[in-house]
Write an enzyme that holds these catalytic residues in place. Structure first.
Site, mmCIF file in Angstrom:
data_model
loop_
_atom_site.group_PDB
_atom_site.id
_atom_site.type_symbol
_atom_site.label_atom_id
_atom_site.label_comp_id
_atom_site.label_asym_id
_atom_site.label_seq_id
_atom_site.Cartn_x
_atom_site.Cartn_y
_atom_site.Cartn_z
ATOM 1 N N THR A 131 -28.106 -0.299 28.104
ATOM 2 C CA THR A 131 -27.573 0.092 29.414
ATOM 3 C C THR A 131 -26.320 -0.675 29.817
ATOM 4 O O THR A 131 -26.117 -1.822 29.395
ATOM 5 C CB THR A 131 -28.653 -0.152 30.495
ATOM 6 O OG1 THR A 131 -28.056 -0.121 31.787
ATOM 7 C CG2 THR A 131 -29.319 -1.515 30.340
ATOM 8 N N GLU A 133 -26.060 -1.992 32.540
ATOM 9 C CA GLU A 133 -26.529 -3.143 33.310
ATOM 10 C C GLU A 133 -26.484 -4.431 32.483
ATOM 11 O O GLU A 133 -26.722 -5.514 33.007
ATOM 12 C CB GLU A 133 -27.952 -2.902 33.814
ATOM 13 C CG GLU A 133 -28.035 -1.968 35.008
ATOM 14 C CD GLU A 133 -27.534 -2.592 36.313
ATOM 15 O OE1 GLU A 133 -27.897 -3.734 36.608
ATOM 16 O OE2 GLU A 133 -26.773 -1.917 37.023
ATOM 17 N N TYR A 157 -34.160 -6.533 35.315
ATOM 18 C CA TYR A 157 -34.033 -5.357 34.453
ATOM 19 C C TYR A 157 -32.947 -5.586 33.398
ATOM 20 O O TYR A 157 -33.161 -5.392 32.197
ATOM 21 C CB TYR A 157 -33.702 -4.127 35.306
ATOM 22 C CG TYR A 157 -33.284 -2.907 34.506
ATOM 23 C CD1 TYR A 157 -34.229 -2.067 33.922
ATOM 24 C CD2 TYR A 157 -31.932 -2.591 34.333
ATOM 25 C CE1 TYR A 157 -33.854 -0.953 33.184
ATOM 26 C CE2 TYR A 157 -31.540 -1.480 33.596
ATOM 27 C CZ TYR A 157 -32.500 -0.665 33.019
ATOM 28 O OH TYR A 157 -32.118 0.434 32.284
ATOM 29 N N LYS A 161 -33.304 -5.836 29.341
ATOM 30 C CA LYS A 161 -32.579 -4.915 28.449
ATOM 31 C C LYS A 161 -31.675 -5.692 27.483
ATOM 32 O O LYS A 161 -31.408 -5.236 26.374
ATOM 33 C CB LYS A 161 -31.750 -3.928 29.274
ATOM 34 C CG LYS A 161 -32.575 -2.800 29.892
ATOM 35 C CD LYS A 161 -32.970 -1.754 28.867
ATOM 36 C CE LYS A 161 -33.639 -0.549 29.491
ATOM 37 N NZ LYS A 161 -34.127 0.415 28.503
#
Ligand code: NAP
Ligand code: GDD
Length: 347
Positions: A131, A133, A157, A161
């Site tokens: 991602t 992110e 999160y 990841k």
């Protein structure tokens, strides 16, 4: 012989589009769904019903926190391709359930890779749903992120990841796995979960058009995101696993839009006149109709995150070239598709 694919997270937005795409391509598709006290298959019910006729879609109970369930399913299927899409995928919620998020979104990936190693599935290809992110901080010299940009995540999160991103690379190098990261920027669709900002906004305007008097409460309106369409992006997930060598790819549109601008795009499509006033927590939006003002948007602090990524814009040059792909959907089309679908759903 038909190829076999296993999708973790098949009941999610991407899982449902990917399943459709792979079934169309003649794959036998297996999906892992987790136990829930209510039905959680609404995004795939339409293809699951069809599958009683074609028998090409199979669902198995399993959970990324339960290694034994993963080993059992992988052992039974021995898939040619695994798409690891399952995750606690909400960035805001990851601050409230950080340990669970790390278990699923971080260690869950390790459990799938270990199951592959344990079962000696040397020919199975593995896709990891990485991602944007991961990046977190606006690059100094460039205004977009690519495969070489520095990764400084800003949420439980994002950190989980990042673990998954690296463990995928480590298994690729250590055990010669065909394992790839698709580093995907935000992608939306009519099947987007309703707690993500785009769907929250399109659902609000769909209700408004049908006469609702509700007010929409939002958080940070200044954040900018690079929004693509989930259909384009799931097609590229498949393409990533069809290359001669495993690699990592940034998937994005190369354009960025703020939350406020997204609201404006919805109003433009619906021919509504909107007026913004105030700043920060006091910012509000009104609809102007027949010379009257109707308050429609307010800020609620609870939607601010303890730490925020303000700016995301990806550079998809490598992916578009190597995967030979041209994006089929614009943001304008996406807004229209999401609002039209929400209006239809509500009606
Ligand atoms: P989503 O709609 O939230 O779907 C997540 C899926 O994971 C759902 O099927 C969910 O099951 C499943 N899941 C959650 N916890 C699980 C567990 N413990 N064990 C097994 N399955 C579990 O997410 P999405 O938008 O389709 O995204 C797919 C993947 O791409 C995610 O990993 C996400 O983090 C990543 N990603 C998404 C975007 C984006 O903009 N959409 C961008 C970059 C990366 P339930 O249906 O039962 O909840
Ligand atoms: N959810 C939400 N709700 N977000 C809001 C709201 C609100 O009421 N108001 C403002 N925002 C802002 C968030 O602070 C964030 O900056 C932006 O809108 C987008 O939020 P989300 O739609 O929740 O998505 P995300 O960018 O945090 O995460 C999504 O994209 C990632 C890729 O960049 C998820 O799909 C992740 O799983 C994915 O990895």
């Amino acid at each position: 012989m038909n190829k076999k694919a296993l999708i973790t997270g098949i009941t999610g937005q991407d899982g449902s589009y990917l399943a459709e795409y792979l079934l169309d391509k003649g794959y036998i598709v297996h999906g892992i769904k987790r136990k829930s006290s209510s039905f959680n298959t609404s995004r795939i019910d339409h293809i699951y019903k069809d599958s009683h006729l074609s028998s090409n879609l199979f669902l198995h109970y399993g959970d990324l926190t339960d290694a034994s369930s993963l080993v059992n399913v992988l052992n039974k299927i021995k898939p040619n391709e695994i798409y690891n899409l399952a995750a606690q995928s909400h960035v805001g919620h990851s601050f409230e359930i950080p340990e669970y998020t790390s278990e699923v979104t971080g260690l869950g990936t390790l459990r799938v890779l270990e199951a592959m190693r344990f079962l000696n599935l040397k020919k199975t290809k593995f896709y990891q749903a990485s991602t944007s992110e991961l990046f977190g901080q606006k690059p100094n010299r460039s205004n977009s992120f690519n495969e070489n940009s520095i990764m400084i995540p800003k949420s439980p999160y994002g950190v989980s990841k990042l673990y998954s991103y690296w463990i995928t690379k480590v298994y690729r190098e250590a055990y010669n796995f065909y394992a790839c990261n698709g580093i995907l920027f935000n992608h939306e669709s009519p099947r987007r979960g309703e707690t993500f900002v785009t769907r929250k906004i399109t659902m609000f305007f769909a209700k408004k058009i049908l006469g609702s008097k509700e007010i929409l409460y939002l958080g940070n309106l200044n954040a900018k995101r690079d929004w693509g369409h989930a259909k384009d992006y799931t097609e590229m997930q498949w393409k990533i696993l069809q290359q001669s060598k495993p690699d990592d790819y940034v998937i994005a549109t190369g354009k960025t839009t703020s939350i406020r601008e997204f609201v404006n795009l919805c109003c433009k499509y619906l021919k509504l006149k909107i007026l913004w006033s105030g700043k920060g927590i006091k910012e509000k939006a009104y609809l102007i109709k027949n010379g009257k003002k109707e308050l429609i948007i307010k800020i609620d602090k609870k939607y601010y995150r303890p730490l925020e990524i303000d700016y995301l814009k990806g550079n998809p040059k490598k992916a578009l070239k190597k995967l030979n792909y041209k994006l089929k959907h614009s943001l304008k089309d996406l807004v229209k598709e999401m609002i039209d679908s929400d209006i239809k759903l509500l009606k």
